[in-house]
Design a protein around this motif. Structure first.
Motif, PDB file in Angstrom:
ATOM      1  N   ASP A  59      48.647  39.105  32.171  1.00  0.00           N
ATOM      2  CA  ASP A  59      48.718  38.989  30.517  1.00  0.00           C
ATOM      3  C   ASP A  59      47.402  39.066  29.998  1.00  0.00           C
ATOM      4  O   ASP A  59      46.507  38.001  30.271  1.00  0.00           O
ATOM      5  CB  ASP A  59      49.654  37.789  30.337  1.00  0.00           C
ATOM      6  CG  ASP A  59      49.436  37.309  28.561  1.00  0.00           C
ATOM      7  OD1 ASP A  59      48.893  38.248  27.881  1.00  0.00           O
ATOM      8  OD2 ASP A  59      50.098  36.495  28.273  1.00  0.00           O
ATOM      9  N   PRO A  60      46.976  40.020  29.237  1.00  0.00           N
ATOM     10  CA  PRO A  60      45.534  39.856  28.790  1.00  0.00           C
ATOM     11  C   PRO A  60      45.198  38.831  27.860  1.00  0.00           C
ATOM     12  O   PRO A  60      43.860  38.584  27.508  1.00  0.00           O
ATOM     13  CB  PRO A  60      45.444  41.439  28.030  1.00  0.00           C
ATOM     14  CG  PRO A  60      46.669  41.762  27.694  1.00  0.00           C
ATOM     15  CD  PRO A  60      47.696  41.087  28.827  1.00  0.00           C
ATOM     16  N   GLN A  61      46.183  38.082  27.356  1.00  0.00           N
ATOM     17  CA  GLN A  61      45.987  37.098  26.279  1.00  0.00           C
ATOM     18  C   GLN A  61      45.915  35.713  27.169  1.00  0.00           C
ATOM     19  O   GLN A  61      45.434  34.683  26.539  1.00  0.00           O
ATOM     20  CB  GLN A  61      47.224  37.003  25.457  1.00  0.00           C
ATOM     21  CG  GLN A  61      47.369  38.206  24.630  1.00  0.00           C
ATOM     22  CD  GLN A  61      46.209  38.430  23.756  1.00  0.00           C
ATOM     23  OE1 GLN A  61      45.490  37.620  23.057  1.00  0.00           O
ATOM     24  NE2 GLN A  61      45.889  39.956  23.710  1.00  0.00           N
ATOM     25  N   SER A  62      45.791  36.003  28.587  1.00  0.00           N
ATOM     26  CA  SER A  62      45.833  34.608  29.148  1.00  0.00           C
ATOM     27  C   SER A  62      44.286  34.493  29.976  1.00  0.00           C
ATOM     28  O   SER A  62      44.149  34.960  30.892  1.00  0.00           O
ATOM     29  CB  SER A  62      46.963  34.615  30.379  1.00  0.00           C
ATOM     30  OG  SER A  62      46.705  33.510  31.225  1.00  0.00           O
ATOM     31  N   ASP A  63      43.836  33.470  28.961  1.00  0.00           N
ATOM     32  CA  ASP A  63      42.381  33.292  29.880  1.00  0.00           C
ATOM     33  C   ASP A  63      42.179  32.832  31.077  1.00  0.00           C
ATOM     34  O   ASP A  63      41.781  33.278  31.927  1.00  0.00           O
ATOM     35  CB  ASP A  63      41.578  32.515  28.873  1.00  0.00           C
ATOM     36  CG  ASP A  63      41.149  32.608  27.652  1.00  0.00           C
ATOM     37  OD1 ASP A  63      41.632  33.876  27.019  1.00  0.00           O
ATOM     38  OD2 ASP A  63      40.373  31.956  26.854  1.00  0.00           O
ATOM     39  N   PRO A  64      43.140  31.903  31.633  1.00  0.00           N
ATOM     40  CA  PRO A  64      43.265  31.623  33.024  1.00  0.00           C
ATOM     41  C   PRO A  64      43.515  32.849  33.952  1.00  0.00           C
ATOM     42  O   PRO A  64      42.822  33.087  34.981  1.00  0.00           O
ATOM     43  CB  PRO A  64      44.374  30.485  33.297  1.00  0.00           C
ATOM     44  CG  PRO A  64      44.311  29.898  31.780  1.00  0.00           C
ATOM     45  CD  PRO A  64      44.219  31.108  30.728  1.00  0.00           C
ATOM     46  N   ALA A  65      44.391  33.590  33.738  1.00  0.00           N
ATOM     47  CA  ALA A  65      44.617  34.626  34.572  1.00  0.00           C
ATOM     48  C   ALA A  65      43.478  35.604  34.573  1.00  0.00           C
ATOM     49  O   ALA A  65      43.211  36.097  35.355  1.00  0.00           O
ATOM     50  CB  ALA A  65      45.889  35.590  33.854  1.00  0.00           C
ATOM     51  N   VAL A  66      42.887  36.231  33.380  1.00  0.00           N
ATOM     52  CA  VAL A  66      41.932  36.965  33.485  1.00  0.00           C
ATOM     53  C   VAL A  66      40.623  36.280  33.928  1.00  0.00           C
ATOM     54  O   VAL A  66      39.961  36.970  34.841  1.00  0.00           O
ATOM     55  CB  VAL A  66      41.393  37.271  31.713  1.00  0.00           C
ATOM     56  CG1 VAL A  66      40.002  37.924  31.688  1.00  0.00           C
ATOM     57  CG2 VAL A  66      42.432  38.069  30.952  1.00  0.00           C
ATOM     58  N   LEU A  67      40.266  34.980  33.542  1.00  0.00           N
ATOM     59  CA  LEU A  67      39.139  34.627  34.544  1.00  0.00           C
ATOM     60  C   LEU A  67      39.473  34.402  36.162  1.00  0.00           C
ATOM     61  O   LEU A  67      38.406  34.584  36.624  1.00  0.00           O
ATOM     62  CB  LEU A  67      38.828  33.088  33.869  1.00  0.00           C
ATOM     63  CG  LEU A  67      38.525  33.266  32.546  1.00  0.00           C
ATOM     64  CD1 LEU A  67      38.077  31.501  31.892  1.00  0.00           C
ATOM     65  CD2 LEU A  67      36.870  33.963  32.593  1.00  0.00           C
ATOM     66  N   ASN A  68      40.507  34.290  36.413  1.00  0.00           N
ATOM     67  CA  ASN A  68      41.144  34.269  37.887  1.00  0.00           C
ATOM     68  C   ASN A  68      40.462  35.619  38.286  1.00  0.00           C
ATOM     69  O   ASN A  68      40.396  35.797  39.615  1.00  0.00           O
ATOM     70  CB  ASN A  68      42.195  33.762  38.241  1.00  0.00           C
ATOM     71  CG  ASN A  68      42.592  33.569  39.518  1.00  0.00           C
ATOM     72  OD1 ASN A  68      41.922  32.769  40.092  1.00  0.00           O
ATOM     73  ND2 ASN A  68      43.656  34.326  40.104  1.00  0.00           N
ATOM     74  N   ALA A  69      41.054  36.704  37.623  1.00  0.00           N
ATOM     75  CA  ALA A  69      40.921  37.859  38.173  1.00  0.00           C
ATOM     76  C   ALA A  69      39.203  38.291  38.188  1.00  0.00           C
ATOM     77  O   ALA A  69      39.046  38.602  39.269  1.00  0.00           O
ATOM     78  CB  ALA A  69      41.481  39.191  37.375  1.00  0.00           C
ATOM     79  N   VAL A  70      38.453  37.681  37.472  1.00  0.00           N
ATOM     80  CA  VAL A  70      37.050  38.136  37.572  1.00  0.00           C
ATOM     81  C   VAL A  70      36.411  37.453  38.365  1.00  0.00           C
ATOM     82  O   VAL A  70      35.804  37.917  39.358  1.00  0.00           O
ATOM     83  CB  VAL A  70      36.492  37.613  36.250  1.00  0.00           C
ATOM     84  CG1 VAL A  70      35.146  37.719  36.421  1.00  0.00           C
ATOM     85  CG2 VAL A  70      36.950  38.814  34.959  1.00  0.00           C
ATOM     86  N   GLN A  71      37.009  36.001  38.863  1.00  0.00           N
ATOM     87  CA  GLN A  71      36.630  35.283  39.668  1.00  0.00           C
ATOM     88  C   GLN A  71      36.801  35.983  41.380  1.00  0.00           C
ATOM     89  O   GLN A  71      35.900  35.968  41.923  1.00  0.00           O
ATOM     90  CB  GLN A  71      37.164  33.792  39.689  1.00  0.00           C
ATOM     91  CG  GLN A  71      36.718  32.967  40.796  1.00  0.00           C
ATOM     92  CD  GLN A  71      37.306  31.731  41.001  1.00  0.00           C
ATOM     93  OE1 GLN A  71      38.414  31.407  40.128  1.00  0.00           O
ATOM     94  NE2 GLN A  71      36.776  30.640  41.540  1.00  0.00           N
ATOM     95  N   GLN A  72      38.012  36.430  41.460  1.00  0.00           N
ATOM     96  CA  GLN A  72      38.474  36.960  42.586  1.00  0.00           C
ATOM     97  C   GLN A  72      37.652  38.080  42.959  1.00  0.00           C
ATOM     98  O   GLN A  72      36.993  38.450  43.880  1.00  0.00           O
ATOM     99  CB  GLN A  72      39.993  37.331  42.768  1.00  0.00           C
ATOM    100  CG  GLN A  72      40.763  36.003  42.563  1.00  0.00           C
ATOM    101  CD  GLN A  72      40.446  34.963  43.720  1.00  0.00           C
ATOM    102  OE1 GLN A  72      40.432  35.385  44.807  1.00  0.00           O
ATOM    103  NE2 GLN A  72      40.350  33.809  43.239  1.00  0.00           N
ATOM    104  N   VAL A  73      37.302  39.005  41.918  1.00  0.00           N
ATOM    105  CA  VAL A  73      36.540  40.353  42.348  1.00  0.00           C
ATOM    106  C   VAL A  73      35.267  39.917  42.499  1.00  0.00           C
ATOM    107  O   VAL A  73      34.619  40.572  43.531  1.00  0.00           O
ATOM    108  CB  VAL A  73      36.718  41.539  41.270  1.00  0.00           C
ATOM    109  CG1 VAL A  73      36.023  40.924  40.052  1.00  0.00           C
ATOM    110  CG2 VAL A  73      35.977  42.617  41.633  1.00  0.00           C
ATOM    111  N   VAL A  74      34.673  39.085  41.817  1.00  0.00           N
ATOM    112  CA  VAL A  74      33.254  38.488  41.917  1.00  0.00           C
ATOM    113  C   VAL A  74      33.086  37.724  43.326  1.00  0.00           C
ATOM    114  O   VAL A  74      32.140  38.099  44.114  1.00  0.00           O
ATOM    115  CB  VAL A  74      32.751  37.760  40.721  1.00  0.00           C
ATOM    116  CG1 VAL A  74      31.232  36.952  41.116  1.00  0.00           C
ATOM    117  CG2 VAL A  74      32.745  38.352  39.579  1.00  0.00           C
ATOM    118  N   LEU A  75      33.893  37.081  43.774  1.00  0.00           N
ATOM    119  CA  LEU A  75      33.844  36.358  45.139  1.00  0.00           C
ATOM    120  C   LEU A  75      33.894  37.557  46.234  1.00  0.00           C
ATOM    121  O   LEU A  75      33.314  37.356  47.250  1.00  0.00           O
ATOM    122  CB  LEU A  75      34.637  35.211  45.344  1.00  0.00           C
ATOM    123  CG  LEU A  75      34.791  34.119  44.359  1.00  0.00           C
ATOM    124  CD1 LEU A  75      35.864  33.234  44.344  1.00  0.00           C
ATOM    125  CD2 LEU A  75      33.355  33.429  44.620  1.00  0.00           C
ATOM    126  N   ALA A  76      34.928  38.382  45.944  1.00  0.00           N
ATOM    127  CA  ALA A  76      35.089  39.572  47.121  1.00  0.00           C
ATOM    128  C   ALA A  76      33.678  40.234  47.027  1.00  0.00           C
ATOM    129  O   ALA A  76      33.262  40.700  48.253  1.00  0.00           O
ATOM    130  CB  ALA A  76      36.065  40.431  46.666  1.00  0.00           C
TER     131      ALA A  76
END
Length: 133
Positions: A59-76
């Motif tokens: 959901d593009p309106q969900s800050d936690p979901a968006v930030l989690n996606a960013v966190q996961q790609v950055v950690l990878a």
């Protein structure tokens, strides 16, 4: 969605390999030959493809979901940068990756300016809290 940086990296690598085979480039002059390996490009491409898949499902309106996606790609990407691929993200690659993450978020319908502001950040700082490269 914006083109992945890995497409350009692969192009530069293949172009210089062809020049090397043709004898029009000396190995010591092949910056892409030193900057990129096939495994480095493949690992980075896989991380970005996974990020794209995650963005398509959240959901593009969900800050936690968006930030989690960013966190996961950055950690990878951190892991890829630390792995022994005989390559790492230098300044140009870092800028391309950060730009790609931002553009992927925008393409997914995320207002990155508003997201950053809600978390006391500037737009270009969204990935910084997890980024080691």
């Amino acid at each position: 969605m914006h083109e992945r940086p890995t497409i350009n990296w692969r192009h530069h690598l293949e172009e210089q390999r062809a020049q090397l085979r043709a004898g029009t480039l000396k190995e010591c002059e092949g910056w892409a030959l030193e900057a990129y390996t096939d495994s480095f490009i493949a690992a980075t491409d896989t991380a970005l493809a996974t990020f794209e898949q995650v963005l398509a499902q959240i959901d593009p309106q969900s800050d936690p979901a968006v930030l989690n996606a960013v966190q996961q790609v950055v950690l990878a990407l951190n892991d890829i940068n630390m792995d022994d691929h005989d390559a790492s993200f230098d300044t140009d690659e870092r800028e391309e990756l950060c730009g790609y993450i931002d553009e992927a978020l925008v393409s997914a319908g995320i207002d990155t300016e508003a997201l950053a502001a809600r978390h006391g950040l500037k737009r270009w700082e969204i990935a910084d809290r997890w980024r080691d490269w």
